[in-house]
Design a protein around this motif. Structure first.
Motif, mmCIF file in Angstrom:
data_model
loop_
_atom_site.group_PDB
_atom_site.id
_atom_site.type_symbol
_atom_site.label_atom_id
_atom_site.label_comp_id
_atom_site.label_asym_id
_atom_site.label_seq_id
_atom_site.Cartn_x
_atom_site.Cartn_y
_atom_site.Cartn_z
ATOM 1 N N VAL A 42 8.322 0.398 15.837
ATOM 2 C CA VAL A 42 7.922 -0.716 14.978
ATOM 3 C C VAL A 42 7.347 -0.126 13.697
ATOM 4 O O VAL A 42 6.297 0.520 13.717
ATOM 5 N N ILE A 43 8.053 -0.307 12.589
ATOM 6 C CA ILE A 43 7.612 0.238 11.307
ATOM 7 C C ILE A 43 6.598 -0.720 10.701
ATOM 8 O O ILE A 43 6.912 -1.876 10.389
ATOM 9 N N ASN A 44 5.372 -0.254 10.536
ATOM 10 C CA ASN A 44 4.291 -1.099 10.036
ATOM 11 C C ASN A 44 4.240 -1.030 8.511
ATOM 12 O O ASN A 44 3.802 -0.046 7.926
ATOM 13 N N SER A 45 4.709 -2.107 7.864
ATOM 14 C CA SER A 45 4.640 -2.212 6.404
ATOM 15 C C SER A 45 3.629 -3.264 5.986
ATOM 16 O O SER A 45 3.734 -3.847 4.905
ATOM 17 N N THR A 46 2.639 -3.537 6.839
ATOM 18 C CA THR A 46 1.590 -4.486 6.470
ATOM 19 C C THR A 46 0.493 -3.776 5.692
ATOM 20 O O THR A 46 0.351 -2.556 5.738
ATOM 21 N N THR A 47 -0.305 -4.570 4.987
ATOM 22 C CA THR A 47 -1.456 -4.027 4.268
ATOM 23 C C THR A 47 -2.599 -3.791 5.258
ATOM 24 O O THR A 47 -2.558 -4.222 6.410
ATOM 25 N N ASN A 48 -3.648 -3.099 4.777
ATOM 26 C CA ASN A 48 -4.712 -2.642 5.668
ATOM 27 C C ASN A 48 -5.378 -3.767 6.454
ATOM 28 O O ASN A 48 -5.829 -3.557 7.583
ATOM 29 N N ASP A 49 -5.442 -4.950 5.879
ATOM 30 C CA ASP A 49 -6.126 -6.047 6.553
ATOM 31 C C ASP A 49 -5.361 -6.557 7.771
ATOM 32 O O ASP A 49 -5.907 -7.309 8.584
ATOM 33 N N CYS A 95 5.882 -6.975 8.322
ATOM 34 C CA CYS A 95 5.376 -7.046 6.951
ATOM 35 C C CYS A 95 4.483 -8.277 6.784
ATOM 36 O O CYS A 95 4.602 -9.257 7.527
ATOM 37 N N ASN A 96 3.632 -8.240 5.771
ATOM 38 C CA ASN A 96 2.873 -9.418 5.369
ATOM 39 C C ASN A 96 2.966 -9.573 3.860
ATOM 40 O O ASN A 96 3.163 -8.609 3.118
ATOM 41 N N LEU A 97 2.864 -10.803 3.394
ATOM 42 C CA LEU A 97 2.897 -11.110 1.965
ATOM 43 C C LEU A 97 2.585 -12.592 1.825
ATOM 44 O O LEU A 97 2.731 -13.357 2.788
#
Length: 274
Positions: A42-49, A95-97
């Motif tokens: 699982v490639i984690n492209s989320t921001t630190n939060d 991802c998150n955005l």
């Protein structure tokens, strides 16, 4: 995405279950593997939060006896990467955005080959809603993260009625949310992956490829809690879903076919009242 693959995008809404796979498998979609247990990156492209929730959800699903999710923390967090959120071949990307007033909190998508084997997946977490006072809460963030990753490995929902008693699973629609998988989720995974295949569709590596799309639609929020503001049925058709294959109640399915024959199917759950 390679020619002939099928992209299924969903906010975590189950299609009709397959009887031989118990009662909340997502059709018969699963990762092909030649061993009884496998490691899925699982490639984690989320921001630190979001890192804490992603790590917790990955660890939770890794309690399964048939699969182990391995977090790759090297995923790019650029805005472009997070908007596209493309899972590489054999991997899942999360991802998150602030994706906008789309009507969904989180969305999961998978690409499948002609044998119904998953070849890539993605999960998107919509900060437009998670920034609100109602959803900016650890229980909502972890519950939605857990649920969408559950879809990426082939699970549907245990229940989709917010008014029913809680099943104490992140694969159940409920308010307040529940943050973790339960024993029935792990039993379902054991049923889905209770066989081996002649090849592996997963990979330990990361990279580009796959198809995230913007996935505008669906709703796993309680009725009246922020879904579908400004996202009425009809207004979403211009984002690339294609033509509607029909609507029953709050469920609707769309199809788009690319020139190379790749089919993209989007399964949507509309918020009540729309």
């Amino acid at each position: 995405m390679m020619k002939g693959k099928l992209l299924i995008a969903t906010l975590g809404v189950a299609l009709l279950p397959v009887a031989s796979l118990a009662d909340h498998a997502w059709n018969d979609y699963h990762w092909a593997r030649t061993t009884n247990s496998f490691d899925l990156t699982v490639i984690n492209s989320t921001t630190n939060d979001w890192d804490e929730y992603v790590t917790l959800a990955i660890g939770d699903w890794s309690q399964s006896s048939v699969l182990n999710l391995v977090e790759d923390t090297s995923g790019s967090t650029s805005r472009k990467e997070r908007r596209q959120c493309r899972g590489g071949d054999g991997t899942v990307r999360i991802c998150n955005l602030a994706y906008g007033q789309t009507g969904w909190l989180g969305i999961a998508g998978i690409s499948i080959d002609t044998n119904s084997h998953i070849t890539t997946g993605y999960t998107k977490l919509n900060d437009t809603y998670f920034a609100s006072s109602f959803y900016n809460d650890p229980s909502w963030k972890l519950s939605v993260t857990c649920q969408e990753l559950g879809h990426d490995v082939g699970l549907g929902h245990q229940d989709e009625d917010f008014n029913n008693d809680s099943l104490f699973s992140c694969m159940d629609y409920q308010d307040p949310p529940y943050e973790y998988a339960n024993a029935h989720d792990f039993d379902q995974l054991a049923a889905i992956y209770g066989h081996t295949d002649s090849y592996d569709s997963y990979s330990g590596g990361s990279g580009g490829g796959g198809g995230g799309g913007d996935g505008d639609g669906g709703c796993n929020a309680p009725p009246g809690k922020g879904c579908n503001k400004g996202a009425l049925p009809g207004s979403n058709r211009d984002i690339g879903w294609g033509v509607s294959l029909g609507r029953r109640g709050q469920q609707e399915t769309f199809m788009r076919i690319d020139p190379d024959g790749t089919r993209h199917i989007t399964h949507v759950t509309w918020a009540l009242g729309h």
